[in-house]
Structures are given as C-alpha cells and as structure tokens.
Write a protein that holds these residues in place. Structure first.
Motif: not given
Length: 378
Positions: A166, A169-170, A173, A178-183, A185
């Motif tokens: 994660t 991811a932080t 962004r 990058a929208d969360s729906s495409r990320i 983990h």
C-alpha cells in the motif's frame, strides 16, 4: 493467450525486479507463460525473428514459456532528454519486428519509468496493459522529469496497475493520476520451493555474530559509513554480497576495511550465504517496493535487521528488528550487543521470519496476476 513483457536491461543485471521477472516468466518453474525480452549486451547481435524460433521444447528456444529471454540489440539507452525518446522508438521497432502482435492477449508492463514500458505501449497500442510497479520506477519518476512523464503515460494507458504494498500505491498517486478502481494490491512472492526446502542452516562455530548485507550499493541502499561502523564492532564479522563495480567504487571512495566481500552471488549461492550468517542488514534509506531479499532471507532462517522505511515496514513488521540506522552507529551497536548476549532472541526472530515468509509464495502472486490479466482482457 500468451503474455508479452520485458525490461530494457541485459541478462544478469542486479535487482529484485529482474529476479521477479525471471521467477514469474522464465526458468523451469515459471508460472506465467510469456514471451520475454531484455537488451542484448553491447556489441552482440539480436536474436532471430520470432517466426524462425525453434519449437518450445527445443534447446535454446525463446518461444512462449522458454527459460531465456529474447535479446534485442538496441543502442542509445539513456534516462533523460530527447535521446530517450529516440531510443524508445528504436526499441519499439525492434519489439514489433521480433514479436507478432496477434500472438498475445495481454501486455505486462514492468519498470514503468524506463524504456521498455513506453516501447511496449507503442508496439502494442491496442492490447490490454497490466502495469506492475517496482520501486525504482517511482524513485526515478520523483527525481527525473522524463521518467515522471513516462510513468504518467503508463498509468494512463494501463487497465490495471499492480502494487506490491500500500505504501507503493500512496507514492504512485502522488506522482501520477491513478484512480483506486484500477489499482490492485498483489504482494510479490518468493519461489515456493524455497519455502518448502530451505537450505540447511550452519550454526556459529565461534562467538562472533555473522552479519550480512546483500544487494545494490546505490545511495538508497547503503553507505560506507554504516559498513565501517558495523565492521568495527567487537564480536562481529560483516560480509557484503554486491555487484563488483559498485563495491569497488564504494571501497575507493571511503575504504571498507574489515569487510569480507563475497562478490555478486547467484540466487542459489545467496540462499546458501543466508544459511551461513546470523543476521541480514537492510539499511534502505527510501521506500522499498517490497523487499524480496529480506523475505528470501527469512525463508532461509536468517533474521533481518532493517530500517523501517515504507514498504519494508509493511512487509516485515515485527517479524524482523526495526532499527533507526540514521541515528548513528550507537543504535546498531546496542542491537548487536543485545543479540550477542541473548542468542534465544535470534531464535525467536528466526521463527517469526519463517512465518512471515510463508505468507508470500510466488504461486499466489502468479495466480492473482493471471486472474487480473484475464479480467482486463474481458
């Protein structure tokens, strides 16, 4: 259908992302059928075109599922500036010539801030793209304008973006929209056979605590000051496994008296070295994507002492020893003194490391990547 992927590095290049590439897509135990390319070493010729490649089981084959990558001879690699885009166009042309577009169902993008990703986007613009974020991608994008541009292009094109932690991811962004729906983990993994059949450990013959550093010697990984401080501690021996050129440069700059240099070890040799030491030092100064070396060490029964940077803190937690190495040599000296006085503490940390490593089998990583690949092709 088969996956196409690759990195613009020669075979044998150091780094966890290259080892993960081999684990997932190459070698006898590869779990993801793929065609893989890397750069040919300087002054060597490219491989033969794909239609002339031998059958998958033939010696020397680089057909889907082969144990070696196709080598592309493309000169002019650089990190920044107009020449970078000239190089990318040449690499894209070499990829198109070597790999027929109709043969692939999905493109896996590695090293999002370097040449292979924009070249693949140009060679296969209509294919679904799955982006795998590695640590050097984000670190270079944060420091170099061209790499930041490449990262943004890759993120915009990818249908799904895989991060191993994660923390990644932080930072992603922060650098690229990058929208969360495409990320997604999906933690990286280590070979299943290492978890089931680790090398036999060698107990200490004397009183000295055998410490090991294994990895690149970049500014983000380690410095001579730390090595000198550790090597100078009573009751300690320090070994370093690192690329020869990087070790020579560090030794010439600062001197590494008292350090035992092991060379740049093959993967099996590194695992055996893990079994011959008492503690691995992971002194990363910036974010780590995942920390494959640390988890592999844990699988081999080697306790880990680490700087609790983002990524590593998430993966290792209390299964290893977090120490603020930026506070100076006293912090590590106190930790080493404690471990020498209390050998049972090492056994406890070793047991915690075994449990932690078992959470990250490569088979799970591959299964989740395959499922996501099928999903974005739908």
């Amino acid at each position: 259908m088969t996956t196409i992927t690759g990195v613009d590095l020669p075979p044998g290049s150091p780094g966890g992302s290259v080892e993960l590439l081999r684990d997932l897509y190459l070698g006898p135990d590869r779990p993801i059928p793929a065609d893989v390319f890397m750069l040919a070493p300087p002054d060597s010729a490219p491989d033969a075109p794909a239609p002339d490649a031998p059958a998958p089981d033939a010696p020397g084959s680089d057909a889907p599922g082969s144990d070696r990558p196709a080598l592309l001879a493309v000169p002019g690699k650089q990190v920044d500036g107009a020449g970078f885009w000239t190089y990318v166009e040449a690499l894209a042309a070499a990829i198109r010539e070597r790999f027929p577009a109709a043969g692939y169902g999905v493109v896996h993008l590695q090293h999002l801030a370097f040449g292979a990703t924009p070249a693949l986007l140009r060679a296969f613009p209509r294919h679904p793209h799955l982006a795998l974020v590695h640590g050097t991608d984000l670190l270079f994008a944060a420091d170099h304008p061209t790499q930041a541009e490449v990262l943004k292009e890759a993120v915009a094109a990818a249908r799904a973006i895989v991060v191993p932690t994660t923390a990644m991811a932080t930072l992603l962004r922060r650098l690229a929209p990058a929208d969360s729906s495409r990320i997604a983990h999906i933690p990286w993994g280590i070979p299943d056979h290492l978890l089931s059949e680790p090398p036999v450990r060698h107990r200490r013959a004397g009183e000295d605590l055998r410490l090991l550093y294994a990895g690149r010697l970049t500014a983000e990984k380690a410095g001579s000051g730390l090595f000198e401080a550790v090597a100078g501690l009573d009751g300690v021996t320090l070994s370093v496994a690192a690329p020869p050129a990087e070790y020579r440069r560090l030794d010439e700059e600062s001197g590494l008296a008292g350090v035992r240099y092991l060379g740049w070890l093959s993967r099996p040799d590194l695992w055996r070295a893990f079994a011959e030491h008492d503690l691995l030092i992971v002194p990363s100064t910036r974010l780590e994507a995942f920390g494959l070396v640390a988890v592999e060490a844990q699988a081999c029964g080697l306790p880990v002492l680490y700087q609790p940077v983002p990524g590593l803190l998430e993966v290792l937690g209390d299964s290893a020893i977090p120490v603020d190495l930026t506070a100076g040599p006293q912090a590590i000296a106190e930790t080493v003194a404690w471990l020498r006085k209390d050998p049972a503490a090492l056994d406890d940390i070793r047991a915690a490391g075994y449990r932690n490593a078992a959470r990250f089998p490569l088979s799970r990583t591959a299964k989740e990547l395959q499922a996501l690949s099928e999903q974005i092709q739908g």
